[in-house]
Design a protein around this motif. Structure first.
Motif, short mmCIF file in Angstrom:
data_model
loop_
_atom_site.label_atom_id
_atom_site.label_comp_id
_atom_site.label_asym_id
_atom_site.label_seq_id
_atom_site.Cartn_x
_atom_site.Cartn_y
_atom_site.Cartn_z
N TYR A 158 38.69 39.20 40.13
CA TYR A 158 40.12 38.93 40.27
C TYR A 158 40.92 39.97 39.48
O TYR A 158 40.47 40.45 38.43
N ARG A 159 42.14 40.24 39.98
CA ARG A 159 43.02 41.09 39.18
C ARG A 159 44.45 40.94 39.68
O ARG A 159 44.70 40.45 40.80
N VAL A 160 45.39 41.36 38.85
CA VAL A 160 46.78 41.51 39.26
C VAL A 160 47.24 42.90 38.81
O VAL A 160 46.69 43.46 37.86
N SER A 161 48.22 43.42 39.49
CA SER A 161 48.72 44.73 39.07
C SER A 161 49.69 44.60 37.90
O SER A 161 49.80 45.49 37.07
N SER A 162 50.41 43.48 37.89
CA SER A 162 51.30 43.21 36.76
C SER A 162 51.54 41.70 36.71
O SER A 162 51.22 40.99 37.67
N GLY A 163 52.05 41.20 35.62
CA GLY A 163 52.28 39.77 35.49
C GLY A 163 50.97 39.01 35.48
O GLY A 163 49.96 39.47 34.94
N SER A 164 50.99 37.83 36.09
CA SER A 164 49.75 37.03 36.15
C SER A 164 49.75 36.21 37.43
O SER A 164 50.79 36.04 38.09
N ALA A 165 48.59 35.70 37.76
CA ALA A 165 48.43 34.88 38.96
C ALA A 165 47.38 33.82 38.71
O ALA A 165 46.47 34.01 37.89
N ASN A 166 47.54 32.69 39.40
CA ASN A 166 46.54 31.62 39.33
C ASN A 166 45.65 31.67 40.56
O ASN A 166 46.12 31.88 41.68
#
Lengths: 177, 179
Positions: A158-166
């Motif tokens: 898993y990853r995000v480019s910025s911020g966060s995600a569930n």
């Protein structure tokens, strides 16, 4: 025993060696002789050779929050290890919610990694568009080919480019060949 | 006839018709070509030393279905599930793949849909497709069902999670690969 190419019989004596090679040993290389459990299928392992394979699935339903911009694993995976002859089909999906700061040009991603591989994972990643805080189930798949025959471990990353995600209700299916 | 492990032959032993029938005729009938009946099918295992012919099944419901009740509900029209639905003969495992075009009228809730096997939703909503975005998008999912061998009826459940949303589902596809 390996498969023996059936030869052409000619008039004369039929020997025990003929019958053992052409009948017993070759019969033992066929699918019913190799079947050991239900719900499997057969894949070729090379010329004149079969192996029993089975599709498997693992789920991790709990929600995790990811803020890493490089792909990371979760403690509960999911992860699956399979025997294969050089290729496998991985199919995965998860429920994704973008909680903050991700935009449509920098989506949240859920991908799979083989043996800790970190490169190329965006090519087959399932992605949340990232421009709004909505929930979506995203799915993707990849056919991995040209692998060294043997055992491989497939892990959801898993990853995000910025911020966060569930990420929740994470599911991985692997069909080895 | 069930598969019989081939015996070892020895020079001088008479080769009998019974041996040929058991180790050649009956065993050949248990192999892949002996079991194959129709093109484009898959040979799977049914048990130890036993294989079966299985196939993909596919169903499509193109009409748009509008739903405003809570997930999961199996929408019915005069007692018939709206589907798409399939009845599949399986050996205890099925790969179920499903997708459709979803329209959500606002983002206060999610549109969900998931397959139902023999009237039961597998593990509630864990495999459900969810779309919480206003507008149209095609979404899909898949899961590997496992249970007792036999005939299974697979249909789809639809519904809303959250408040205030109405969703429409169209071009609904269901595919099942039985093992």
């Amino acid at each position: 025993m390996a498969w023996v190419a059936p030869y052409t019989f000619v008039a004369g004596v039929l020997t025990a060696d003929d019958l053992n090679a052409m009948l017993r040993d070759n019969m033992n290389e066929t699918a019913p002789a190799k079947a050991r459990q239900r719900n499997s299928y057969f894949s070729s392992t090379g010329a004149n050779a079969l192996a029993e394979r089975r599709m498997i699935q693992k789920s991790a339903n709990g929600q995790i929050n990811i803020s890493s911009s490089s792909y990371v694993t979760a403690a509960d995976g999911p992860s699956l290890t399979v025997q294969h002859s050089g290729s496998l089909l991985a199919m995965w999906s998860c429920r994704m919610f973008v909680s903050s700061g991700v935009d449509r040009n920098n989506p949240a991603s859920c991908s799979v990694s083989l043996a800790g591989q970190q490169s190329g994972l965006d090519r087959w990643a399932a992605r949340h568009p990232g421009d709004r805080a909505d929930i979506n189930r995203v799915s993707s798949y990849n056919l991995f080919t040209g692998l060294p025959p043997g055992e491989s471990t497939v892990t959801l990353v898993y990853r995000v480019s910025s911020g966060s995600a569930n990420f929740a209700q994470r599911q991985l299916i692997v069909m080895p060949f | 006839m069930p598969w019989t492990d081939p015996v070892t032959f020895y020079d001088g032993d008479p080769l009998t018709a019974a041996q040929l029938n058991t180790f050649i005729r009956d065993n050949l009938l248990e192999t892949g070509p002996g079991k194959a009946t129709t093109a484009s099918r898959l040979i799977t295992t049914a048990n130890v030393n036993q294989i079966e012919e299985r196939q993909w099944s596919h169903a499509y419901a193109g009409a748009s279905l509008t739903v405003d009740n809570k997930f999961p509900s199996i929408e019915e029209n005069e007692g018939e599930a709206l589907g798409p639905s399939l009845t599949v003969d399986h050996g205890g495992q099925m790969l179920i793949m499903y997708d459709c075009r979803i329209y959500v009228d606002d983002e206060t809730g999610n549109a969900m849909y998931a397959p139902v096997v023999n009237g039961d939703l597998p593990e509630t909503s864990n495999y459900a497709v969810r779309s919480g975005r206003e507008g149209i998008q095609r979404s899909g999912g898949w899961f590997l069902w496992e249970g007792e061998p036999g005939l299974a009826e697979i249909t789809m459940a639809y519904g809303i999670y959250g408040n205030g949303t109405v969703a429409s589902y169209a071009y609904r596809l269901l595919s099942v690969l039985a093992f």
